[in-house]
Design a protein around this motif. Structure first.
Motif, PDB file in Angstrom:
ATOM      1  N   PRO A 126      69.437  66.205   7.119  1.00 47.41           N
ATOM      2  CA  PRO A 126      69.072  66.569   8.491  1.00 47.41           C
ATOM      3  C   PRO A 126      68.256  67.845   8.606  1.00 47.41           C
ATOM      4  CG  PRO A 126      71.321  65.803   8.425  1.00 47.41           C
ATOM      5  CD  PRO A 126      70.871  65.921   6.985  1.00 47.41           C
ATOM      6  N   THR A 127      68.236  68.670   7.573  1.00 43.54           N
ATOM      7  CA  THR A 127      67.494  69.932   7.653  1.00 43.54           C
ATOM      8  C   THR A 127      66.369  70.045   6.625  1.00 43.54           C
ATOM      9  OG1 THR A 127      69.095  70.945   6.159  1.00 43.54           O
ATOM     10  CG2 THR A 127      69.487  71.245   8.520  1.00 43.54           C
ATOM     11  N   PRO A 168      82.497  68.386   9.298  1.00 42.67           N
ATOM     12  CA  PRO A 168      81.189  67.717   9.325  1.00 42.67           C
ATOM     13  C   PRO A 168      81.277  66.308   8.736  1.00 42.67           C
ATOM     14  CG  PRO A 168      80.934  69.978   8.551  1.00 42.67           C
ATOM     15  CD  PRO A 168      82.416  69.712   8.648  1.00 42.67           C
ATOM     16  N   ARG A 169      80.742  65.359   9.452  1.00 41.97           N
ATOM     17  CA  ARG A 169      80.621  63.975   8.949  1.00 41.97           C
ATOM     18  C   ARG A 169      79.147  63.669   9.016  1.00 41.97           C
ATOM     19  NH1 ARG A 169      85.294  61.944  12.495  1.00 41.97           N
ATOM     20  NH2 ARG A 169      83.576  61.269  13.795  1.00 41.97           N
ATOM     21  N   SER A 170      78.512  63.760   7.896  1.00 40.76           N
ATOM     22  CA  SER A 170      77.055  63.740   7.917  1.00 40.76           C
ATOM     23  C   SER A 170      76.507  62.380   8.291  1.00 40.76           C
ATOM     24  CB  SER A 170      76.494  64.153   6.559  1.00 40.76           C
ATOM     25  OG  SER A 170      75.089  64.211   6.634  1.00 40.76           O
ATOM     26  N   LYS A 171      75.463  62.400   9.086  1.00 39.75           N
ATOM     27  CA  LYS A 171      74.683  61.195   9.339  1.00 39.75           C
ATOM     28  C   LYS A 171      73.897  60.794   8.091  1.00 39.75           C
ATOM     29  CE  LYS A 171      73.037  63.616  12.724  1.00 39.75           C
ATOM     30  NZ  LYS A 171      74.153  64.597  12.850  1.00 39.75           N
ATOM     31  N   ALA A 172      73.645  61.756   7.217  1.00 41.41           N
ATOM     32  CA  ALA A 172      72.904  61.449   5.992  1.00 41.41           C
ATOM     33  C   ALA A 172      73.828  60.791   4.971  1.00 41.41           C
ATOM     34  CB  ALA A 172      72.319  62.723   5.393  1.00 41.41           C
ATOM     35  N   PHE A 175      63.116  62.561   6.138  1.00 44.54           N
ATOM     36  CA  PHE A 175      64.057  63.662   6.039  1.00 44.54           C
ATOM     37  C   PHE A 175      65.048  63.353   4.924  1.00 44.54           C
ATOM     38  CE2 PHE A 175      63.681  64.347  10.947  1.00 44.54           C
ATOM     39  CZ  PHE A 175      62.376  64.796  10.783  1.00 44.54           C
ATOM     40  N   SER A 220      76.118  67.384   4.029  1.00 43.43           N
ATOM     41  CA  SER A 220      77.049  68.430   4.456  1.00 43.43           C
ATOM     42  C   SER A 220      78.483  67.984   4.240  1.00 43.43           C
ATOM     43  CB  SER A 220      76.824  68.725   5.948  1.00 43.43           C
ATOM     44  OG  SER A 220      77.596  69.830   6.363  1.00 43.43           O
ATOM     45  N   GLN A 237      80.107  71.528  12.027  1.00 41.47           N
ATOM     46  CA  GLN A 237      81.162  71.727  13.009  1.00 41.47           C
ATOM     47  C   GLN A 237      82.562  71.343  12.507  1.00 41.47           C
ATOM     48  OE1 GLN A 237      79.512  68.852  12.489  1.00 41.47           O
ATOM     49  NE2 GLN A 237      78.886  68.126  14.490  1.00 41.47           N
ATOM     50  N   PRO A 276      65.109  51.326   6.325  1.00 43.37           N
ATOM     51  CA  PRO A 276      64.773  51.798   7.682  1.00 43.37           C
ATOM     52  C   PRO A 276      63.332  52.294   7.792  1.00 43.37           C
ATOM     53  CG  PRO A 276      66.011  53.494   6.522  1.00 43.37           C
ATOM     54  CD  PRO A 276      65.920  52.304   5.587  1.00 43.37           C
ATOM     55  N   LEU A 279      62.299  53.985  -0.044  1.00 39.80           N
ATOM     56  CA  LEU A 279      62.726  54.979   0.948  1.00 39.80           C
ATOM     57  C   LEU A 279      61.881  56.259   0.868  1.00 39.80           C
ATOM     58  CD1 LEU A 279      66.543  54.406   0.590  1.00 39.80           C
ATOM     59  CD2 LEU A 279      65.214  53.959   2.655  1.00 39.80           C
ATOM     60  N   LEU A 280      60.587  56.031   1.029  1.00 41.39           N
ATOM     61  CA  LEU A 280      59.640  57.156   0.984  1.00 41.39           C
ATOM     62  C   LEU A 280      58.722  57.086   2.199  1.00 41.39           C
ATOM     63  CD1 LEU A 280      58.678  56.911  -2.798  1.00 41.39           C
ATOM     64  CD2 LEU A 280      60.182  58.599  -1.756  1.00 41.39           C
ATOM     65  N   VAL A 281      58.299  58.257   2.659  1.00 39.65           N
ATOM     66  CA  VAL A 281      57.381  58.332   3.794  1.00 39.65           C
ATOM     67  C   VAL A 281      56.330  59.379   3.464  1.00 39.65           C
ATOM     68  CG1 VAL A 281      57.134  58.927   6.241  1.00 39.65           C
ATOM     69  CG2 VAL A 281      59.174  57.695   5.454  1.00 39.65           C
ATOM     70  N   ALA A 339      63.110  59.673   2.225  1.00 39.18           N
ATOM     71  CA  ALA A 339      63.620  59.331   3.555  1.00 39.18           C
ATOM     72  C   ALA A 339      65.065  58.871   3.403  1.00 39.18           C
ATOM     73  CB  ALA A 339      62.770  58.239   4.191  1.00 39.18           C
ATOM     74  N   PRO A 380      68.363  57.114   3.670  1.00 33.72           N
ATOM     75  CA  PRO A 380      68.497  55.761   4.221  1.00 33.72           C
ATOM     76  C   PRO A 380      69.218  55.693   5.559  1.00 33.72           C
ATOM     77  CG  PRO A 380      69.844  56.048   2.236  1.00 33.72           C
ATOM     78  CD  PRO A 380      68.957  57.247   2.330  1.00 33.72           C
ATOM     79  N   TYR A 403      73.196  68.542  14.938  1.00 38.56           N
ATOM     80  CA  TYR A 403      72.048  68.261  14.077  1.00 38.56           C
ATOM     81  C   TYR A 403      72.212  68.892  12.702  1.00 38.56           C
ATOM     82  CZ  TYR A 403      69.099  66.309  17.801  1.00 38.56           C
ATOM     83  OH  TYR A 403      68.558  65.529  18.789  1.00 38.56           O
ATOM     84  N   GLU A 428      75.090  69.726  11.357  1.00 38.42           N
ATOM     85  CA  GLU A 428      76.308  69.199  10.712  1.00 38.42           C
ATOM     86  C   GLU A 428      77.169  70.313  10.150  1.00 38.42           C
ATOM     87  OE1 GLU A 428      74.667  66.176   8.083  1.00 38.42           O
ATOM     88  OE2 GLU A 428      74.466  64.852   9.814  1.00 38.42           O
TER      89      GLU A 428
END
Lengths: 382, 382, 382, 382
Positions: free
Chosen positions: D109-110, D58-62, D106, D341, C195, C13, C42-44, D97, D99, C191, C193
């Motif tokens: 997320p934090t 929590p279902r992490s986007k990461a 990031f 998370s 909940q 990505p 995967l580095l920025v 970053a 994936p 954001y 995570e």
């Protein structure tokens, strides 16, 4: 006439006299009758007491006073010969009795300070109490204090806090007697009536009589800025049971060296100081007692200060002059003295020694917790 | 024989006697010599004092005691006739002197409790002090207390805290005398030597003699769950200067009604209670004094409880029986009594009245702040 | 050409382009190879992102925006007709979607704001979640929200917090539909995570469908400065479930009246404000959301302010003009608008109305808890 | 066809589609009209979003992901050759970053995690920012980071926190390049829009380029259990700028040795761990980032755990196997991986090495401060 009526109420302890003075009612027969009524009903008016109870600023009942170390050690040593240590008396501890506190073993209205003495091979039996305690070692070695089963070595310069309700015993594993000082909040607990006490085992276990260089508490909590993940928080008392002289000495030396390099890290020129803290909170080691070590470079003088609450000092090393209110003393190793509430205090190191090291303990955490602390530094008004 | 040497040191206040007993060294000549040495050097050993200083649990020097309201009012009224109020005496306040505290005006070792009395038109002059104070009104009305220039009405059932270092004066704007009770931490401040006092203006301004129904503090802070954005935090003292009976009464009635509806919201069946709190923190109104109102439904009895620290109660309404340690009294409106530290306490409302309302103040915040609080409820051991 | 290898890694990505600019490396073939390497791994690099990630001050992705109440009600009412309420969808809530947050239902990056709508006789099913929530009622009545079995009336002007992990359901006991607004920290929880969510009973009990004037929570906790002794502390969320308009209105009126009498109790001339607080702590009602009511006297204007964190406002009453950054709107009852992080904000009440009442909620407690809060009042720099 | 109206509003970012599913309204023409109305008014209903926004846990986007140290160093070294360091880009830092976070730099997320690289003699320019940062050194030495003018040595195993808003620069005083990792809360600040940044001096002074063994901060604050009296409290950030490997290593070794001696001081058999703390509070070094070092004895395995919030790990020494959710990797020195998370995590040290040392940083202090932290240890449910 006959014997006193056994059912009569005890005589009232209240005694009131009409006096002349500002804010006082004119003496009269009616006033006398009123005061007798007060006595009978166990009442005391504010107007006769206010000067004593509500002064413009603290006027301590305690006096500045100095105790010489050689006299303390001599008498403690004599006690070592003739007074056994054991259950009931619990400790061979001999407390400073402030000369104006009525002969009670109170160094100040809130603080107990004593010399404790243990003969070779002796044990002081296990107990625990809610009073907070610490040991400070001005000379000697050879005793281990066993706190909740953890033997803690005691050597010159070490500070050993022992917060309330921890089981503890002492044993002298050496061939010489050893003396050290104890500080506690016994008078505070006594006046506020908040103390509990329990006796422990008659004898501690063999493993607890081992004499390790470092206690378990130090191995867990004695690493700078690190806390063990497995241990719970300990807000009411430090989990670290020994603060070693090597660390204290280095911290003080570092401050003076940084000052020499041009950094403002001392309290005033030539005056370094550290506070012993609970590593789990960063605050005082115990809820009622603050402990510090101060170092004055040769010839340096501390800024005058006074604060709410009282302190007891012991000279750890060096010589110098200390001033407490109207009193001034030349002091040397081991000497102990008292600074009453709101009494101005300064110390000055002699010019012909490396410096003056002062161990200090005081009751400031009580007043900070209750939003009642006040301090003046540098200039103290009337 | 000659006159005493004027330069001789004062006689030592320390007096030690060798005694027989567990933990005591055998009396001997050597021991006598040691004890004389201790006296000379102002030292006291732990082993002769430990039983008194370190008991198994608090054993209060204070006694349970009851003062009858009619006797308090009668003497206060007499004082109103013959003792003027003014600068120097400051207040026509008459304090409860616990019978076993040596005739000092101390209800308990930490708490002052007094009846204060103001004649029609009289003013009590402005001052401020670090001691924390409150007023509670068991009957009457007509006095305004002026706190930092804010006139606060005083009426039956109102609780009026006055945290340390606020300027305050009182004035009776009515045609009748008025009595109320004052509670302060004077003994605590006295023992710990932490008190400051300042006199204020001789006369407060005309605007401050106004008699508004609600004080400014109530208009700012007296709305449930709301705080004014313009006002700073006030962690050391409540900014709300009056807690009105209409609110206290309703809160207690609500608890008993909820209990009737099947919800567990009382301390025990028929026993409702509220604490007066600082709305900016939710904690006690003052750092050293906790204030509460308790209501027992007719015939209900509270669970026995004891706790570290002492309390003073005043009966606000109703009749009943209270038990403090070994003492038991029938009580009615205005009666005041003392519960010493660790003394078991219960109260029972009479069956033939709507209930028993008890105002209580105590020193628990001190012990909570210092991690020294303990409480037993329901069953109290030996 | 062949089919894609199903075992090939997904495309990275990361997309990097060499650009010209201050702090950027010169574009070159080597740089391109480096950037392709970064993408593969995967580095920025920081240097291409720092302007966006580390601005001089917050530059919100959210836009100031206004939603008109009549449009919200019209669409909610239409949803009332065609969208049922039940398990799965859970609530007929329609959220404000900030125009520059990608079409997500986020009023700001941290806050959710929605209109909720319930038809006569309808129930919204019971559930609980860690997201903190509240209701605020700009008009209407007839719905009770049932929190942990305690039915809470909802009427115009009432503020009803519902801290995380409390069971809650709603039922409309009236003959008219009712609309209100919900505020939650859904975007913040999303954001970060953090909940959790649980569904509750399908139907709440009959007793819970009762419609008492006051909830149990109000009867326990709704008395100014008083706390029930039987209830535990509740540091993470207010135990008071309704803050009634009669109290809020009176508190604001009191501030403006005190200002008229010459006391400085407003935020600026003509600007009164209260914060809804947790009576057990004095702090914010919930750990992540601050709620306040502001009142501007006719013609008064608030001081410009900006702060870290975002807010959502709803006009409760009156008319006026609000300015958010570069935007300015005339507002009237029910209108909602957003103030992004660090955007300057002022409000001005019209001259021809009694005043302008603004309900506000924001995320400041998050930043205060993390020592990251900043605010400027009166003058806001570039 | 005509040109677009330049005054037309921008197209709405909201896109809604009627779908079939539990809790969804039946698709219909009316629903389509409603959804078009929502889009026009920038509204989104809860019922279409609730599954994503309010999951059961929590279902992490990461994603769990691993970066190999040799690949990081290789690319950083290449960047060292072709990307200069200076004002504008500020740092030669290359960030992980995740994936599944859209190509943003990031790690979670934090949290931001990057390798930073400095060539011999190079300086990274001075700046400050509210984002909290730290350095951790997995290998190498020779760089000093200068924080508020205090040069701090960086060597293998050292942890160097750099709380927000402190001025800092770096300079490589050695003849070799040096790499280390940076951790920051950049993503958290970015999402919550709470960040400030200032550039500092172009060049730091000559004295600041000195290379002392110990920083001033260590000389003041690096003594176990001691605090300098002259220094203020520092609740929002640790005043200690370096935590040396010698201390961390010894603390971990002590725990394992105590375990061998029979004391329960590890997290589970063979698993020692310490947290880096602020010596002035005992709490985390920074308000948003928790940092720890874990040591697993050869062959030992940690208990499975999951918690709210995310972490990044770097292998400091040894080899082993780590499991994150469904992923498992063999790891060696320098490898970095992410635990999202609520993802279950375990680590196991290889049998043929002394052990496995893992440095960890995570965002738990955010959730603890907001009462939103949850953790499961030992058994993690579905």
């Amino acid at each position: 006439m006959t014997a006193a009526n056994p059912n009569a109420p005890p005589p009232s302890p209240v005694r009131l006299s009409a006096v002349h003075g500002p804010g006082q009612p004119e003496p009269s027969e009616a006033l006398e009758r009123l005061y007798r009524g007060f006595e009978r009903e166990l009442l005391v008016p504010l107007w006769t007491e206010i000067g004593d109870l509500m002064p413009r600023h603290p006027r301590s009942k305690a006096s500045p006073h100095l105790w010489r170390w050689d006299r303390l050690v001599e008498l403690a040593s004599e006690a070592g010969r003739i007074v056994p240590v054991g259950r009931g008396g619990e400790r061979r501890a001999i407390a400073l009795a402030n000369p104006s506190l009525g002969g009670r073993p109170f160094a100040t209205p809130t603080l107990w300070a004593a010399i404790q003495y243990l003969m070779p091979g002796e044990d002081a039996p296990e107990h625990r109490h809610t009073q907070h305690a610490f040991r400070f070692v001005v000379e000697g070695e050879g005793v281990w204090t066993v706190v909740n089963g953890d033997p803690v070595r005691m050597s010159r310069g070490d500070f050993l806090p022992q917060a309330g309700w921890n089981w503890h015993a002492h044993h002298n594993a050496a061939t010489e007697p050893m003396a050290w000082i104890d500080g506690l909040d016994i008078p505070f607990s006594y006046y506020t009536e908040s103390q509990f006490f329990e006796v422990g085992r008659e004898r501690i276990g063999a493993a607890e009589k081992s004499t390790p260089e470092r206690s378990r508490s130090e191995r867990l909590w004695g690493h700078p800025g690190l806390r063990p993940l497995s241990q719970p928080d300990s807000p009411s008392a430090t989990p670290l049971l020994a603060y070693r002289w090597v660390d204290t000495d280095r911290a003080l030396a570092d401050q003076l060296a940084l000052e020499q390099e041009g950094h403002q890290v001392t309290l005033s020129p030539g005056h370094a100081a550290v506070r012993f803290t609970n590593p789990s909170t960063g605050g005082d080691v115990m809820p009622t007692i603050r402990c510090e070590m101060h170092r004055l470079r040769a010839g340096a003088e501390s800024r005058v200060r006074r604060e709410v609450g009282s302190s007891v000092f012991q000279v750890f090393d060096g010589t110098g002059t200390v001033t407490v209110g109207e009193r001034e003393w030349e002091v040397a190793r081991g000497d102990m003295f008292v600074v009453p509430s709101w009494a101005p205090f300064t110390a000055r190191a002699s010019r012909d020694v490396p410096g003056l090291d002062l161990f200090r303990f005081g009751d400031a955490p009580i007043f900070e917790a209750l939003h009642a602390h006040r301090m003046q530094i540098g200039e103290v008004g009337a």
